[in-house]
Design a protein around this motif. Structure first.
Motif, mmCIF file in Angstrom:
data_model
loop_
_atom_site.group_PDB
_atom_site.id
_atom_site.type_symbol
_atom_site.label_atom_id
_atom_site.label_comp_id
_atom_site.label_asym_id
_atom_site.label_seq_id
_atom_site.Cartn_x
_atom_site.Cartn_y
_atom_site.Cartn_z
ATOM 1 N N TYR A 24 -3.068 -26.159 61.969
ATOM 2 C CA TYR A 24 -3.783 -25.792 63.182
ATOM 3 C C TYR A 24 -2.904 -26.129 64.379
ATOM 4 O O TYR A 24 -2.300 -27.201 64.431
ATOM 5 C CB TYR A 24 -5.117 -26.531 63.283
ATOM 6 N N SER A 25 -2.839 -25.237 65.339
ATOM 7 C CA SER A 25 -2.048 -25.433 66.540
ATOM 8 C C SER A 25 -2.560 -26.636 67.341
ATOM 9 O O SER A 25 -3.763 -26.758 67.584
ATOM 10 C CB SER A 25 -2.113 -24.173 67.414
ATOM 11 N N LYS A 76 -1.945 -26.975 70.359
ATOM 12 C CA LYS A 76 -2.232 -26.419 71.679
ATOM 13 C C LYS A 76 -3.663 -25.886 71.796
ATOM 14 O O LYS A 76 -4.385 -26.214 72.729
ATOM 15 C CB LYS A 76 -1.244 -25.303 71.987
ATOM 16 N N ASP A 77 -4.074 -25.032 70.807
ATOM 17 C CA ASP A 77 -5.380 -24.385 70.952
ATOM 18 C C ASP A 77 -6.224 -24.357 69.679
ATOM 19 O O ASP A 77 -7.295 -23.778 69.651
ATOM 20 C CB ASP A 77 -5.203 -22.962 71.481
ATOM 21 N N GLY A 78 -5.760 -24.983 68.603
ATOM 22 C CA GLY A 78 -6.540 -25.065 67.376
ATOM 23 C C GLY A 78 -6.499 -23.828 66.497
ATOM 24 O O GLY A 78 -7.163 -23.782 65.463
ATOM 25 N N SER A 79 -5.713 -22.828 66.881
ATOM 26 C CA SER A 79 -5.612 -21.616 66.070
ATOM 27 C C SER A 79 -4.762 -21.875 64.819
ATOM 28 O O SER A 79 -3.975 -22.821 64.762
ATOM 29 C CB SER A 79 -5.002 -20.474 66.888
#
Length: 98
Positions: free
Chosen positions: A79-80, A82-85
């Protein structure tokens, strides 16, 4: 990474690979290809010798409780921060025999 794409597996799968991921944390996920439902999800840790390096990871997965399972999709990703993607996703297809 093992197993290899399009391999035949049985009830127990040993997933091995190397990863360079944020905080050494990655996700292992299995979907039943028949209905695309996630049947397994686990967080595993990579073990690099130092920060920023690739490190090995391993997971043992028991599929014995899924009697009619034939084809699965196994993914490893992170998971990123930065943004959880979902990023850096690797997916393989496996055939299951009992």
């Amino acid at each position: 990474m093992t197993p290899e794409d399009k391999a035949i597996v049985r009830n127990m799968i040993k997933v091995e690979g190397v990863a360079r991921v944020f905080e050494n944390t990655l996700q292992i996920e299995i979907k039943d290809k028949k209905d695309k439902k996630v049947i397994y999800s686990k967080t595993v840790m990579a073990n690099p010798i130092d920060i920023g390096l690739f490190g090995p990871f391993e997971a043992i997965i028991d599929l014995s409780k899924y009697a009619d399972l034939k084809n699965i999709e196994l993914s490893a990703f992170q998971y990123s921060a930065k943004d959880g993607s979902v990023i850096d996703k690797t997916t393989i297809n496996l055939d299951v025999i009992k």
